[in-house]
Design a protein around this motif. Sequence first.
Motif, PDB file in Angstrom:
ATOM      1  N   VAL A  24       0.867  -1.294  -0.155  1.00 55.72           N
ATOM      2  CA  VAL A  24       0.114   0.007  -0.063  1.00 55.72           C
ATOM      3  C   VAL A  24       0.974   1.195  -0.023  1.00 55.72           C
ATOM      4  O   VAL A  24       1.771   1.291   0.721  1.00 55.72           O
ATOM      5  N   SER A  25       0.498   2.171  -0.873  1.00 58.76           N
ATOM      6  CA  SER A  25       1.172   3.467  -0.728  1.00 58.76           C
ATOM      7  C   SER A  25       0.245   4.557  -0.829  1.00 58.76           C
ATOM      8  O   SER A  25      -0.825   4.572  -1.204  1.00 58.76           O
ATOM      9  N   GLY A  26       0.795   5.726  -0.500  1.00 55.63           N
ATOM     10  CA  GLY A  26      -0.024   6.945  -0.214  1.00 55.63           C
ATOM     11  C   GLY A  26      -0.774   7.359   0.887  1.00 55.63           C
ATOM     12  O   GLY A  26      -1.441   8.187   0.974  1.00 55.63           O
ATOM     13  N   ILE A  27      -0.440   6.362   2.244  1.00 56.58           N
ATOM     14  CA  ILE A  27      -1.329   6.675   3.196  1.00 56.58           C
ATOM     15  C   ILE A  27      -0.316   6.463   4.458  1.00 56.58           C
ATOM     16  O   ILE A  27       0.695   5.924   4.221  1.00 56.58           O
ATOM     17  N   SER A  28      -0.613   6.734   5.737  1.00 56.01           N
ATOM     18  CA  SER A  28      -0.012   6.477   6.891  1.00 56.01           C
ATOM     19  C   SER A  28      -0.516   5.107   7.151  1.00 56.01           C
ATOM     20  O   SER A  28      -1.250   5.130   7.938  1.00 56.01           O
ATOM     21  N   PHE A  29       0.169   4.108   6.535  1.00 53.18           N
ATOM     22  CA  PHE A  29      -0.269   2.912   6.703  1.00 53.18           C
ATOM     23  C   PHE A  29      -1.049   2.245   7.976  1.00 53.18           C
ATOM     24  O   PHE A  29      -1.779   1.574   8.358  1.00 53.18           O
ATOM     25  N   THR A  30       0.101   2.781   9.236  1.00 50.93           N
ATOM     26  CA  THR A  30      -0.088   1.878  10.306  1.00 50.93           C
ATOM     27  C   THR A  30      -1.276   2.419  10.961  1.00 50.93           C
ATOM     28  O   THR A  30      -1.820   1.617  11.816  1.00 50.93           O
ATOM     29  N   TYR A  31      -1.969   3.406  10.842  1.00 47.16           N
ATOM     30  CA  TYR A  31      -3.234   3.934  11.424  1.00 47.16           C
ATOM     31  C   TYR A  31      -4.419   3.363  10.795  1.00 47.16           C
ATOM     32  O   TYR A  31      -5.744   3.656  11.140  1.00 47.16           O
ATOM     33  N   TYR A  32      -4.405   2.419   9.511  1.00 46.22           N
ATOM     34  CA  TYR A  32      -5.604   2.166   8.909  1.00 46.22           C
ATOM     35  C   TYR A  32      -5.993   0.462   9.094  1.00 46.22           C
ATOM     36  O   TYR A  32      -4.971  -0.384   9.173  1.00 46.22           O
ATOM     37  N   ALA A  33      -7.150   0.211   9.237  1.00 47.46           N
ATOM     38  CA  ALA A  33      -7.614  -1.075   9.223  1.00 47.46           C
ATOM     39  C   ALA A  33      -7.632  -1.593   7.656  1.00 47.46           C
ATOM     40  O   ALA A  33      -8.144  -0.783   7.048  1.00 47.46           O
ATOM     41  N   MET A  34      -7.285  -2.782   7.689  1.00 45.47           N
ATOM     42  CA  MET A  34      -6.972  -3.447   6.050  1.00 45.47           C
ATOM     43  C   MET A  34      -7.888  -4.607   5.955  1.00 45.47           C
ATOM     44  O   MET A  34      -8.207  -5.164   7.082  1.00 45.47           O
ATOM     45  N   ALA A  35      -8.068  -4.869   4.752  1.00 47.56           N
ATOM     46  CA  ALA A  35      -8.794  -6.260   4.509  1.00 47.56           C
ATOM     47  C   ALA A  35      -8.399  -6.841   3.264  1.00 47.56           C
ATOM     48  O   ALA A  35      -8.060  -6.237   2.066  1.00 47.56           O
ATOM     49  N   TRP A  36      -8.854  -8.007   3.201  1.00 44.69           N
ATOM     50  CA  TRP A  36      -8.787  -8.575   1.777  1.00 44.69           C
ATOM     51  C   TRP A  36     -10.313  -9.075   1.225  1.00 44.69           C
ATOM     52  O   TRP A  36     -11.087  -9.497   2.287  1.00 44.69           O
TER      53      TRP A  36
END
Length: 114
Positions: A24-36
Amino acid sequence: QVEFVESGGDLVQPGGSLRLSCTVSGISFTYYAMAWFRQVPGKQRELVAGIGADGYTNYGESVRGRFAISRDNARKSVYLEMKTLKPEDAAVYYCNFRNGQGSWGQGTQVTVSS
């Protein structure tokens, strides 16, 4: 601009395993919930597994116990370890925010067939 790049899809026999990756690029990844998510032609995209910023995970009923989602914040990546694959797991797999509100990437094709 957020970008999701999925990889790792392949043709595998029933009962086999695969590991999908998403960068993932373009965000402060650490702070986001992610999913498949996954989608087959003619059907709605469905949530497969999610992981919170705190590492809390949740799974769709059809994959619970067989799939495992994880994340590497330093690499801004999300992974999906898939085991005991079934023909019904065949789909294009996508990663996104857990709410599915990001723009969708190309996905990665998983085919389960003997």
